[in-house]
Motif scaffolding. Structure first.
Motif, PDB file in Angstrom:
ATOM      1  N   ASN A 108       0.858  -1.190   0.000  1.00  0.00           N
ATOM      2  CA  ASN A 108       0.000   0.000   0.000  1.00  0.00           C
ATOM      3  C   ASN A 108       0.888   1.232   0.000  1.00  0.00           C
ATOM      4  OD1 ASN A 108      -1.662   2.224   0.912  1.00  0.00           O
ATOM      5  ND2 ASN A 108      -3.211   0.707   1.428  1.00  0.00           N
ATOM      6  N   LEU A 109       0.757   2.045  -1.026  1.00  0.00           N
ATOM      7  CA  LEU A 109       1.659   3.184  -1.196  1.00  0.00           C
ATOM      8  C   LEU A 109       0.874   4.481  -1.342  1.00  0.00           C
ATOM      9  CD1 LEU A 109       4.062   1.685  -3.910  1.00  0.00           C
ATOM     10  CD2 LEU A 109       4.478   1.800  -1.448  1.00  0.00           C
ATOM     11  N   THR A 110       1.429   5.552  -0.766  1.00  0.00           N
ATOM     12  CA  THR A 110       0.885   6.885  -1.021  1.00  0.00           C
ATOM     13  C   THR A 110       1.765   7.579  -2.047  1.00  0.00           C
ATOM     14  OG1 THR A 110      -0.094   7.145   1.168  1.00  0.00           O
ATOM     15  CG2 THR A 110       0.428   9.165  -0.010  1.00  0.00           C
ATOM     16  N   PHE A 111       1.142   8.016  -3.121  1.00  0.00           N
ATOM     17  CA  PHE A 111       1.830   8.808  -4.144  1.00  0.00           C
ATOM     18  C   PHE A 111       1.441  10.247  -3.869  1.00  0.00           C
ATOM     19  CE2 PHE A 111       1.299   4.590  -5.839  1.00  0.00           C
ATOM     20  CZ  PHE A 111       2.520   4.320  -6.444  1.00  0.00           C
ATOM     21  N   LYS A 112       2.366  10.979  -3.249  1.00  0.00           N
ATOM     22  CA  LYS A 112       2.000  12.339  -2.829  1.00  0.00           C
ATOM     23  C   LYS A 112       1.677  13.240  -4.007  1.00  0.00           C
ATOM     24  CE  LYS A 112       4.174  12.939   1.595  1.00  0.00           C
ATOM     25  NZ  LYS A 112       4.974  13.929   2.329  1.00  0.00           N
ATOM     26  N   TYR A 113       0.826  14.192  -3.756  1.00  0.00           N
ATOM     27  CA  TYR A 113       0.422  15.251  -4.693  1.00  0.00           C
ATOM     28  C   TYR A 113      -0.481  14.771  -5.830  1.00  0.00           C
ATOM     29  CZ  TYR A 113       4.472  17.037  -2.252  1.00  0.00           C
ATOM     30  OH  TYR A 113       5.366  17.353  -1.261  1.00  0.00           O
ATOM     31  N   ILE A 114      -0.989  13.542  -5.753  1.00  0.00           N
ATOM     32  CA  ILE A 114      -1.984  13.126  -6.752  1.00  0.00           C
ATOM     33  C   ILE A 114      -3.094  12.318  -6.087  1.00  0.00           C
ATOM     34  CG2 ILE A 114      -1.475  12.977  -9.240  1.00  0.00           C
ATOM     35  CD1 ILE A 114       0.504  10.852  -8.732  1.00  0.00           C
ATOM     36  N   GLU A 115      -4.218  12.261  -6.751  1.00  0.00           N
ATOM     37  CA  GLU A 115      -5.361  11.503  -6.251  1.00  0.00           C
ATOM     38  C   GLU A 115      -5.206  10.029  -6.614  1.00  0.00           C
ATOM     39  OE1 GLU A 115      -8.476  12.464  -4.887  1.00  0.00           O
ATOM     40  OE2 GLU A 115      -7.504  14.373  -4.438  1.00  0.00           O
ATOM     41  N   GLY A 116      -5.456   9.173  -5.643  1.00  0.00           N
ATOM     42  CA  GLY A 116      -5.401   7.735  -5.903  1.00  0.00           C
ATOM     43  C   GLY A 116      -6.351   7.323  -7.025  1.00  0.00           C
TER      44      GLY A 116
ATOM     45  N   ALA B 184      -4.084  10.097   2.311  1.00  0.00           N
ATOM     46  CA  ALA B 184      -4.958   8.916   2.193  1.00  0.00           C
ATOM     47  C   ALA B 184      -5.585   8.865   0.805  1.00  0.00           C
ATOM     48  CB  ALA B 184      -6.033   8.962   3.279  1.00  0.00           C
ATOM     49  N   HIS B 185      -5.948  10.038   0.279  1.00  0.00           N
ATOM     50  CA  HIS B 185      -6.551  10.082  -1.058  1.00  0.00           C
ATOM     51  C   HIS B 185      -5.570   9.678  -2.151  1.00  0.00           C
ATOM     52  CE1 HIS B 185     -10.624  11.299  -0.563  1.00  0.00           C
ATOM     53  NE2 HIS B 185     -10.323  12.363   0.153  1.00  0.00           N
ATOM     54  N   GLY B 186      -4.289   9.822  -1.869  1.00  0.00           N
ATOM     55  CA  GLY B 186      -3.283   9.496  -2.897  1.00  0.00           C
ATOM     56  C   GLY B 186      -2.748   8.086  -2.759  1.00  0.00           C
ATOM     57  N   SER B 187      -3.510   7.210  -2.110  1.00  0.00           N
ATOM     58  CA  SER B 187      -2.970   5.874  -1.830  1.00  0.00           C
ATOM     59  C   SER B 187      -3.536   4.805  -2.748  1.00  0.00           C
ATOM     60  CB  SER B 187      -3.276   5.495  -0.380  1.00  0.00           C
ATOM     61  OG  SER B 187      -2.652   6.435   0.452  1.00  0.00           O
ATOM     62  N   ILE B 188      -2.666   3.882  -3.082  1.00  0.00           N
ATOM     63  CA  ILE B 188      -3.033   2.772  -3.971  1.00  0.00           C
ATOM     64  C   ILE B 188      -2.606   1.469  -3.303  1.00  0.00           C
ATOM     65  CG2 ILE B 188      -2.365   1.655  -6.158  1.00  0.00           C
ATOM     66  CD1 ILE B 188      -4.211   3.894  -6.733  1.00  0.00           C
ATOM     67  N   ARG B 189      -3.495   0.469  -3.404  1.00  0.00           N
ATOM     68  CA  ARG B 189      -3.149  -0.855  -2.866  1.00  0.00           C
ATOM     69  C   ARG B 189      -2.933  -1.837  -4.014  1.00  0.00           C
ATOM     70  NH1 ARG B 189      -7.491  -4.747  -0.118  1.00  0.00           N
ATOM     71  NH2 ARG B 189      -8.086  -4.747  -2.318  1.00  0.00           N
ATOM     72  N   PHE B 190      -1.764  -2.455  -3.989  1.00  0.00           N
ATOM     73  CA  PHE B 190      -1.439  -3.517  -4.935  1.00  0.00           C
ATOM     74  C   PHE B 190      -1.473  -4.818  -4.123  1.00  0.00           C
ATOM     75  CE2 PHE B 190       0.734   0.353  -6.093  1.00  0.00           C
ATOM     76  CZ  PHE B 190       0.679   0.431  -7.477  1.00  0.00           C
ATOM     77  N   THR B 191      -2.220  -5.810  -4.563  1.00  0.00           N
ATOM     78  CA  THR B 191      -2.225  -7.087  -3.839  1.00  0.00           C
ATOM     79  C   THR B 191      -1.961  -8.229  -4.819  1.00  0.00           C
ATOM     80  OG1 THR B 191      -4.640  -6.856  -3.845  1.00  0.00           O
ATOM     81  CG2 THR B 191      -3.533  -6.564  -1.732  1.00  0.00           C
ATOM     82  N   LEU B 192      -0.914  -8.998  -4.503  1.00  0.00           N
ATOM     83  CA  LEU B 192      -0.447 -10.032  -5.413  1.00  0.00           C
ATOM     84  C   LEU B 192      -0.876 -11.420  -4.943  1.00  0.00           C
ATOM     85  CD1 LEU B 192       1.524  -7.516  -5.636  1.00  0.00           C
ATOM     86  CD2 LEU B 192       3.110  -9.085  -6.696  1.00  0.00           C
ATOM     87  N   SER B 193      -0.939 -12.340  -5.882  1.00  0.00           N
ATOM     88  CA  SER B 193      -1.297 -13.716  -5.530  1.00  0.00           C
ATOM     89  C   SER B 193      -0.364 -14.686  -6.246  1.00  0.00           C
ATOM     90  CB  SER B 193      -2.740 -14.017  -5.947  1.00  0.00           C
ATOM     91  OG  SER B 193      -2.788 -14.375  -7.322  1.00  0.00           O
ATOM     92  N   ARG B 194      -0.604 -15.961  -6.022  1.00  0.00           N
ATOM     93  CA  ARG B 194       0.195 -17.014  -6.651  1.00  0.00           C
ATOM     94  C   ARG B 194       0.162 -16.943  -8.169  1.00  0.00           C
ATOM     95  NH1 ARG B 194      -1.807 -22.317  -4.450  1.00  0.00           N
ATOM     96  NH2 ARG B 194      -0.874 -23.269  -6.264  1.00  0.00           N
ATOM     97  N   LEU B 195      -0.884 -16.331  -8.729  1.00  0.00           N
ATOM     98  CA  LEU B 195      -1.039 -16.326 -10.177  1.00  0.00           C
ATOM     99  C   LEU B 195      -0.316 -15.160 -10.856  1.00  0.00           C
ATOM    100  CD1 LEU B 195      -4.783 -17.439 -10.458  1.00  0.00           C
ATOM    101  CD2 LEU B 195      -2.731 -18.832 -10.635  1.00  0.00           C
TER     102      LEU B 195
END
Ligand SMILES: Cc1ncc(COP(=O)(O)O)c(C=O)c1O
Length: 412
Positions: A304-312, A353-364
């Protein structure tokens, strides 16, 4: 670990996963051949009942509990509601509930609704800046009239895994039941319910390559709850309604595979997550939210990352056009404009918080997915930032350094 190649990179496995072929195969006969109702007394009914019993035994083995302690439901949402409302119905004199501030909406909204209606008082525990519940705040919050403590085991947004041994021991001492929402942990970290000091636990199948619309509630022997709607005697009288046999069979199979392959899958997912983090954290003004990646305190595959200065949302849309599928905050709130309560609870400003993106990985997921996600995200962030008027020039260097130090520190 996948032989399927896609034009897109699906990095939203925290919301839902692809059903594995082995799981689908196990489910199919219960749509087309053994399609009887498990309550019926003829041959087709008995075959369905047998499948249900086997699935319950198998899931119990995956969870380290007895089959008689499992009730099948439609979802983790239902399991969470049944656990808390079911306890409340048999303990009308208990007027206090404790939760963490980073619960899934199915616990949080129920608890807030009850508090608003004046049914009980609600305490939200303190969490630190990586989302860990403070055990001292739990000790102080417990009261003689506490109905239950409900804690999310692995947080769906920032991946924080709670120290359930410590929190549960505190609840045990006070003789207050502990419910955990383990929708994100089953199949991702080792779980043995009989060894954990928990009384109730909620699960679902679609986070671990099983079907959607099926869940389970673990109810430790001798813990009493009341069913929340009326009907037949299914599921030990706790959850009426004909069981979804194909989905339950798929759920048990998915859990069996996840437990069987856990070490191999964790190594694969950790490797990809590290590469993704390395690529994305090289972008200036990026902050990691939650505990250090690939540590025992964070769900494997959660970044989960916040990219500052932009909207997620702007990043999410831009990634979507390029075939990279991610989340901003949790699924349920990703269409809402309010910032994620999880991110604000760990101290993020609204704009962060608005500039945050969640990447979630799996076995595939594959290396190609990671490479694509890094390329596309870098380009999107650059493009969006070029349109943003307020990146403070003089802060750029310093903040970039800060972000790098922060990241390094977390990954030492
Ligand atoms: C931690 C957690 N709890 C509960 C849920 C709700 O699960 P379901 O979609 O099965 O109702 C989710 C899924 O988003 C979750 O991540």
């Amino acid at each position: 670990m996948s032989d399927t190649t896609h034009e897109y990179a699906y990095l939203d496995n925290g919301d839902g996963t692809q059903v594995l072929p082995e799981v689908l195969e196990a489910m199919l006969p219960y749509f087309t051949e053994s399609y009887g109702n498990p309550a019926s007394l003829h041959q087709l009914g008995l075959a369905a009942e047998e499948a249900l019993d086997e699935a319950r035994e198998s899931l119990a083995t995956s969870l380290g509990c007895a089959a008689s302690e499992l009730v099948f439901t439609s979802s983790a949402t239902e399991s969470n509601n049944l656990a808390l409302a079911g306890l409340r119905a048999v303990n009308p004199d208990k007027k206090h509930l404790i939760i963490s501030p980073i619960e899934h909406s199915s616990v949080r909204n129920l608890a807030k609704h009850w508090a608003k209606k004046g049914f009980l008082e609600l305490t939200e525990l303190e969490v630190d800046d990586e989302g860990r519940v403070n055990p001292e705040s739990l000790k102080q919050a417990l009261r003689p009239d506490t109905l239950a403590v409900s804690i999310i085991h692995g947080n769906n947004e920032i991946g924080t895994i709670q120290d359930i041994e410590t929190l549960g021991a505190i609840c045990r001492e006070a003789e207050v039941p502990l419910h955990i929402d383990a929708a994100q942990t089953l199949g991702k970290i080792p779980l043995n319910l009989h060894e954990l000091p928990v009384d109730l636990a909620s699960f679902n199948a679609h986070k671990l390559h099983g079907p959607k619309g099926v869940g389970a509630l673990y109810i430790r022997k001798r813990v009493k709850i009341r069913r929340q709607f009326e009907g037949g005697p299914q599921e030990g009288n706790v959850r009426p309604g004909t069981e979804n046999v194909p989905a339950i069979v798929g759920f048990a199979k998915a859990a069996e595979i996840a437990v069987r392959d856990m070490d191999k899958v964790t190594a694969h997912v950790n490797d990809l997550t590290q590469k993704l983090a390395d690529g994305l954290m090289a972008i200036p003004h990026v902050r990691l939210n939650g505990p250090a990646i690939n540590s025992s305190e964070r769900l494997p595959g959660n970044l989960n990352l916040t990219f500052k200065y932009i909207e997620g949302e702007a990043i999410l849309m831009s990634l979507n056009y390029q075939g990279v599928y991610v989340s901003s905050g949790s699924a349920c709130s990703s269409r809402a404009l309010t910032p994620s309560h999880v991110l604000t609870s760990i101290g993020l400003l609204h704009e962060e918080a608005h500039g945050s993106i969640r990447f979630t990985l799996s076995r595939l997921n594959t290396e190609a997915d990671v490479t694509k996600a890094i390329e596309v995200t870098k380009a999107a962030v650059e493009r969006l930032r070029a349109m943003t008027a307020f990146i403070p020039e003089e802060h750029s260097e310093r903040e970039s350094e800060h972000a790098t130090t922060f990241y390094k520190k977390k990954n030492d």
